[in-house]
Design a protein around this motif. Structure first.
Motif, PDB file in Angstrom:
ATOM      1  N   GLY A  46       0.820  -1.213   0.000  1.00  0.00           N
ATOM      2  CA  GLY A  46       0.000   0.000   0.000  1.00  0.00           C
ATOM      3  C   GLY A  46       0.851   1.259   0.000  1.00  0.00           C
ATOM      4  O   GLY A  46       0.556   2.227  -0.710  1.00  0.00           O
ATOM      5  N   SER A  47       1.927   1.257   0.775  1.00  0.00           N
ATOM      6  CA  SER A  47       2.756   2.471   0.870  1.00  0.00           C
ATOM      7  C   SER A  47       3.401   2.782  -0.481  1.00  0.00           C
ATOM      8  O   SER A  47       3.479   3.937  -0.888  1.00  0.00           O
ATOM      9  CB  SER A  47       3.814   2.321   1.964  1.00  0.00           C
ATOM     10  OG  SER A  47       4.813   1.404   1.582  1.00  0.00           O
ATOM     11  N   HIS A  48       3.841   1.755  -1.184  1.00  0.00           N
ATOM     12  CA  HIS A  48       4.455   1.990  -2.502  1.00  0.00           C
ATOM     13  C   HIS A  48       3.413   2.414  -3.528  1.00  0.00           C
ATOM     14  O   HIS A  48       3.672   3.256  -4.388  1.00  0.00           O
ATOM     15  CB  HIS A  48       5.186   0.732  -2.973  1.00  0.00           C
ATOM     16  CG  HIS A  48       6.474   0.513  -2.236  1.00  0.00           C
ATOM     17  ND1 HIS A  48       7.657   1.100  -2.612  1.00  0.00           N
ATOM     18  CD2 HIS A  48       6.745  -0.184  -1.110  1.00  0.00           C
ATOM     19  CE1 HIS A  48       8.616   0.755  -1.759  1.00  0.00           C
ATOM     20  NE2 HIS A  48       8.083  -0.031  -0.834  1.00  0.00           N
ATOM     21  N   LEU A  49       2.229   1.817  -3.421  1.00  0.00           N
ATOM     22  CA  LEU A  49       1.163   2.172  -4.364  1.00  0.00           C
ATOM     23  C   LEU A  49       0.700   3.614  -4.137  1.00  0.00           C
ATOM     24  O   LEU A  49       0.511   4.379  -5.094  1.00  0.00           O
ATOM     25  CB  LEU A  49       0.007   1.170  -4.197  1.00  0.00           C
ATOM     26  CG  LEU A  49      -1.094   1.192  -5.241  1.00  0.00           C
ATOM     27  CD1 LEU A  49      -0.548   1.098  -6.662  1.00  0.00           C
ATOM     28  CD2 LEU A  49      -2.072   0.026  -4.985  1.00  0.00           C
TER      29      LEU A  49
ATOM     30  N   GLY B  16      11.151  -5.364  -1.189  1.00  0.00           N
ATOM     31  CA  GLY B  16      11.719  -4.030  -1.335  1.00  0.00           C
ATOM     32  C   GLY B  16      11.700  -3.302   0.004  1.00  0.00           C
ATOM     33  O   GLY B  16      11.362  -3.889   1.030  1.00  0.00           O
ATOM     34  N   PRO B  17      12.068  -2.019  -0.023  1.00  0.00           N
ATOM     35  CA  PRO B  17      12.070  -1.220   1.205  1.00  0.00           C
ATOM     36  C   PRO B  17      10.699  -1.211   1.890  1.00  0.00           C
ATOM     37  O   PRO B  17       9.667  -1.331   1.212  1.00  0.00           O
ATOM     38  CB  PRO B  17      12.403   0.191   0.709  1.00  0.00           C
ATOM     39  CG  PRO B  17      13.133  -0.009  -0.572  1.00  0.00           C
ATOM     40  CD  PRO B  17      12.554  -1.253  -1.186  1.00  0.00           C
TER      41      PRO B  17
ATOM     42  N   LEU C 176      17.780  -5.647  -7.184  1.00  0.00           N
ATOM     43  CA  LEU C 176      16.712  -5.332  -6.228  1.00  0.00           C
ATOM     44  C   LEU C 176      17.194  -5.543  -4.792  1.00  0.00           C
ATOM     45  O   LEU C 176      16.793  -4.800  -3.883  1.00  0.00           O
ATOM     46  CB  LEU C 176      15.419  -6.095  -6.547  1.00  0.00           C
ATOM     47  CG  LEU C 176      15.271  -7.579  -6.260  1.00  0.00           C
ATOM     48  CD1 LEU C 176      14.831  -7.837  -4.847  1.00  0.00           C
ATOM     49  CD2 LEU C 176      14.239  -8.155  -7.211  1.00  0.00           C
ATOM     50  N   LEU C 177      18.109  -6.494  -4.606  1.00  0.00           N
ATOM     51  CA  LEU C 177      18.653  -6.679  -3.253  1.00  0.00           C
ATOM     52  C   LEU C 177      19.586  -5.524  -2.898  1.00  0.00           C
ATOM     53  O   LEU C 177      19.604  -5.065  -1.756  1.00  0.00           O
ATOM     54  CB  LEU C 177      19.396  -8.016  -3.144  1.00  0.00           C
ATOM     55  CG  LEU C 177      18.510  -9.259  -3.154  1.00  0.00           C
ATOM     56  CD1 LEU C 177      19.361 -10.522  -3.106  1.00  0.00           C
ATOM     57  CD2 LEU C 177      17.507  -9.248  -1.991  1.00  0.00           C
ATOM     58  N   GLU C 178      20.306  -5.039  -3.895  1.00  0.00           N
ATOM     59  CA  GLU C 178      21.221  -3.925  -3.628  1.00  0.00           C
ATOM     60  C   GLU C 178      20.440  -2.687  -3.178  1.00  0.00           C
ATOM     61  O   GLU C 178      20.777  -2.066  -2.173  1.00  0.00           O
ATOM     62  CB  GLU C 178      22.054  -3.632  -4.875  1.00  0.00           C
ATOM     63  CG  GLU C 178      23.211  -2.735  -4.566  1.00  0.00           C
ATOM     64  CD  GLU C 178      24.264  -2.712  -5.673  1.00  0.00           C
ATOM     65  OE1 GLU C 178      24.473  -3.739  -6.348  1.00  0.00           O
ATOM     66  OE2 GLU C 178      24.857  -1.650  -5.858  1.00  0.00           O
TER      67      GLU C 178
ATOM     68  N   LEU D 228      18.729  -3.542   0.358  1.00  0.00           N
ATOM     69  CA  LEU D 228      19.634  -3.635   1.514  1.00  0.00           C
ATOM     70  C   LEU D 228      20.339  -2.306   1.789  1.00  0.00           C
ATOM     71  O   LEU D 228      20.692  -2.027   2.940  1.00  0.00           O
ATOM     72  CB  LEU D 228      20.629  -4.779   1.331  1.00  0.00           C
ATOM     73  CG  LEU D 228      19.975  -6.171   1.383  1.00  0.00           C
ATOM     74  CD1 LEU D 228      21.004  -7.264   1.193  1.00  0.00           C
ATOM     75  CD2 LEU D 228      19.224  -6.387   2.701  1.00  0.00           C
ATOM     76  N   THR D 229      20.488  -1.473   0.769  1.00  0.00           N
ATOM     77  CA  THR D 229      21.002  -0.122   1.002  1.00  0.00           C
ATOM     78  C   THR D 229      20.003   0.621   1.890  1.00  0.00           C
ATOM     79  O   THR D 229      20.370   1.274   2.870  1.00  0.00           O
ATOM     80  CB  THR D 229      21.200   0.628  -0.344  1.00  0.00           C
ATOM     81  OG1 THR D 229      22.122  -0.121  -1.123  1.00  0.00           O
ATOM     82  CG2 THR D 229      21.719   2.037  -0.146  1.00  0.00           C
ATOM     83  N   TYR D 230      18.722   0.467   1.567  1.00  0.00           N
ATOM     84  CA  TYR D 230      17.665   1.085   2.385  1.00  0.00           C
ATOM     85  C   TYR D 230      17.698   0.518   3.817  1.00  0.00           C
ATOM     86  O   TYR D 230      17.652   1.277   4.796  1.00  0.00           O
ATOM     87  CB  TYR D 230      16.293   0.833   1.740  1.00  0.00           C
ATOM     88  CG  TYR D 230      15.135   1.220   2.626  1.00  0.00           C
ATOM     89  CD1 TYR D 230      14.624   2.520   2.610  1.00  0.00           C
ATOM     90  CD2 TYR D 230      14.563   0.296   3.502  1.00  0.00           C
ATOM     91  CE1 TYR D 230      13.574   2.890   3.446  1.00  0.00           C
ATOM     92  CE2 TYR D 230      13.515   0.649   4.337  1.00  0.00           C
ATOM     93  CZ  TYR D 230      13.023   1.941   4.306  1.00  0.00           C
ATOM     94  OH  TYR D 230      11.984   2.299   5.141  1.00  0.00           O
TER      95      TYR D 230
END
Ligand code: NAD
Length: 387
Positions: free
Chosen positions: A27-30, A215-216, A361-363, A366-368
């Motif tokens: 929901g947050s990404h949408l 994802g984040p 996508l992991l980069e 995981l940075t986040y």
């Protein structure tokens, strides 16, 4: 904003969307995407708003501030629900208990959340002739047909024994005492109910079956922004181990195979569904990335390498440790062996294809995780346990 057109070149009218579970990961990404790139309005319903706080606050400060409204409510028991659905053109239902650690330990809550609590949403949409996009899960497929073949059978390599097709594959669950399947079974029944509302009462619906979107902002890190004893989904479990510099716990050898799709790719698919009702209505869509398949053990190894790169910290000599599912999840756990989504239907109807590789996508994820949690984790570890 330039005139927006759908896949058939027709102008897209601004919509009011009732988004239930808007405060969660998807929901947050949408919400972010809808606010940044479209003129649509969102009535955001959830019991929590932490993950969309940056879109809501400070009040009136964003270009989209008059297009998003948060309603703190629990759909189990709130009479405002029908009114909010009636005010909207489209309802998107994301609300659910959807962490595997809950399926066998809180089966009643899981069944109520994924079936009973979704019933009024379907009913209000059907009675008020409102379109519904409902979030189901790839778990409705359960186990692959191939998993029942002898271990050395060459047929196990044939796609028809493991590729999961919306309109052909059966739903194969374990016995009732394996309570892990309470989630998949509740989701399956709500899918059947929605499909029946479409067939008998003309409900305009789309069903989404996410295949491991990551994802984040996915879930929480135990002891930092969630309960210390909580067990989130695999991405957050492994992130937690990496942040604590402890080995990643591999359940039953980490042999299960999964395909992971980047949340931002998946959100593009949902946007296409929202804005192309004529192509999306009446369909069930797999949304995943068949090219990003790994075993859970390989995921752990890759996350260890990526985390070392983004944090600059060396990885442990023994980066993983084996645990039994009984020890990790408790009695009644079981698992799907392999999940490869067939992409034919979503590709034909909406022209969607995932783009981001697993490493990429992991980069970014995981940075986040490192930026968001590493400092808080250091402080939490430094504090005496009594605090
Ligand atoms: P999430 O747990 O982050 O979000 C769900 C949100 O719904 C939470 O914010 C929660 O507070 C809210 N909610 C739950 N019950 C509610 C209630 N009674 N009233 C109001 N709000 C309520 O999960 P997510 O990953 O964003 O998943 C969203 C949907 O997608 C779920 O239906 C889930 O089953 C499905 N799904 C997701 C994935 C994935 O890969 N993320 C995979 C399969 C299925």
């Amino acid at each position: 904003m330039a005139a927006r057109v759908d896949l058939d070149g027709k102008p897209i009218k601004p919509l009011t969307i009732c988004m239930i579970g808007a405060g969660g990961f998807i929901g947050s990404h949408l919400c972010e995407k809808l606010m940044a790139e479209t003129p649509h309005k969102v009535l955001a319903l959830d019991v929590y708003s932490d993950k969309i706080k940056h879109l809501l606050e400070p009040a009136g400060a964003h270009p989209w501030s008059d297009r998003i409204q948060f309603h703190r409510l629990n759909i189990k028991n709130d009479s405002r629900l029908e009114g909010l659905i009636k005010m909207s053109d489209l309802t998107i239902n994301l609300a659910a208990i959807c962490t595997p650690a809950d399926y066998n330990t809180r089966p009643l809550d899981t069944i109520y959340s994924n079936f009973i609590d979704a019933l009024p949403v379907v009913k209000y949409c059907s009675e008020n002739n409102k379109r519904l996009i409902h979030f189901s899960t790839c778990e409705v497929y359960g186990k692959t047909i191939g998993s029942f073949l002898p271990k050395d059978s060459p047929l196990r390599k044939e796609p028809e024994y493991f590729v999961l097709k919306e309109d052909e594959s059966p739903c194969i669950f374990g016995p009732i005492e394996k309570q892990r399947w309470s989630y998949a079974c509740a989701k399956q029944l709500i899918e059947r109910l929605i499909y029946a509302e479409g067939a008998e009462n003309g409900l305009e619906f789309t069903i989404v079956r996410p295949f491991n979107w990551i994802g984040p902002r996915m879930d929480f890190i135990p002891g930092i922004d969630g309960p210390s004893e909580g067990v989130p989904r695999v991405l957050a479990c492994f992130s937690n181990n990496l942040l604590r510099h402890e080995p990643l716990k591999l359940v039953d050898g980490g042999v299960s195979q999964r395909t992971f799709v980047y949340i931002k790719d998946a959100i593009e698919a949902v946007m296409l569904m929202i804005e192309n009702p004529a192509r999306a209505n009446g369909h069930i869509f797999n949304v995943g990335n068949p090219n990003n398949e790994v075993t859970v053990r390989q995921l752990a190894e890759m996350m260890t390498d990526v985390y070392s790169k983004v944090s600059g910290e060396p990885s442990l000599e023994e980066p993983t440790v084996d645990v039994s599912s009984q020890e990790f999840y408790g009695a009644g756990y079981d698992d799907s062996d392999k999940r490869i989504p067939d992409m034919t239907i979503i590709n034909k109807q909406l022209g969607w294809d995932p783009k981001t590789s697993l490493w990429d996508l992991l980069e970014s994820t995981l940075t986040y995780q490192h930026r968001t949690y590493a400092e808080a984790m250091k402080q939490a570890i430094a504090k005496p346990a009594a605090n």
